[in-house]
Design an enzyme around this catalytic site. Structure first.
Site, short mmCIF file in Angstrom:
data_model
loop_
_atom_site.label_atom_id
_atom_site.label_comp_id
_atom_site.label_asym_id
_atom_site.label_seq_id
_atom_site.Cartn_x
_atom_site.Cartn_y
_atom_site.Cartn_z
CG ASP A 133 -0.66 1.08 9.32
OD1 ASP A 133 -1.20 0.27 8.53
OD2 ASP A 133 -0.31 2.22 8.97
CD GLU A 179 1.14 3.97 4.74
OE1 GLU A 179 2.17 4.12 5.40
OE2 GLU A 179 0.37 3.00 4.90
#
Length: 262
Positions: free
Chosen positions: A217, A247
């Protein structure tokens, strides 16, 4: 009289315009967003409430999610972090990429590096087949304590084992101490400067088999250029990039899948 009253209105307009620019900057500039959320806003809120952000996330889950329902726990965390306080979970947008990768890998043994509050551990575990297990590693003891409660509340404690300590110490212990032969799936979401050395360590410890899937990520923001350079140039990995966003923000980011070829 009209001229004098128009001056304060002009000042208010300018201040509102500046505030709007700041909001737009925070939403679209990753560095500005992290400074605001992680340094300024979080520290002030922690001081006022005498409580960590991670504890606030846990309390929100305990009060609003359904006990024993991992999907409810994941959705409740997403709601809190998108509407109340930003947090460094993988989030729902990239979470869909994570879901698809886990489903395709169909792992018997999975490893997560960087548990944080337990969001992705719960997200991954809800997709594991019967008898499969997830080992999740967290260096920060305060994060680990919150994650443990959240994992238990979600009802996935039988599938997830939380290992507390630095990844470079735990990885070499996986075979003997935790009876891991090889790993089917690895999710890298911890310190970005550990992505490359920990990937190399996994290889050196013979924890990867042909077909093992690594998913990393935040490879664009905050960024993991050394990792991308390593896996993309290595003859031992076949890579796929998944463009996405940081995010709960509009900041460009991506996830990188690296399949070990042996």
């Amino acid at each position: 009289m009209l001229e004098s009253s128009s001056v304060p209105l002009f000042i208010v307009f300018i201040l509102l315009f500046i505030l709007l620019l700041i909001v737009l900057l925070i939403r679209r500039n990753g560095t500005a967003a992290l400074i605001w959320n992680e340094i300024i806003r979080e520290k002030v809120t922690n001081f006022i409430m005498n409580q960590s952000k991670e504890q606030r996330i846990l309390n929100f889950v305990l009060q609003n999610a359904v006990r024993g329902d991992p999907s409810s726990v994941v959705a409740t965390i997403d709601k809190y972090c998108s509407q109340k306080e930003w947090a460094m979970n993988v989030g729902n947008e990239k979470g869909l990429i994570l879901d698809k990768t886990v489903e395709e890998a169909n792992p018997s043994v999975a490893l997560e590096l960087g548990t944080y509050c337990g969001y992705s551990a719960v997200r991954i575990s809800r997709l594991l087949k019967a008898g499969a297990r997830l080992l999740t590693v967290e260096f920060n003891p305060e994060f680990a304590a919150v994650a443990k409660q959240l994992i238990e509340f979600a009802g996935v404690q039988d599938k997830v084992k939380l290992l507390e300590g630095p990844s470079e110490e735990i990885i070499p212990q996986l075979k003997k101490k935790y009876e891991v032969d090889t790993l089917d799936f690895v999710f890298l979401d911890h310190w970005k400067d550990r992505y490359t050395p920990d990937t190399i360590l996994l290889q050196e410890c013979n924890l990867l088999r042909k077909g093992s899937v690594l998913l990393a990520d935040n490879v664009i923001f905050p960024g993991a250029p050394d990792f991308l350079n390593y896996v993309r140039k290595s003859p031992h990995f076949q890579c796929t990039s998944y463009p996405s966003h940081l995010e709960y923000m509009q900041v460009e980011d991506a996830m990188e899948k690296a399949v070990f070829l042996g």
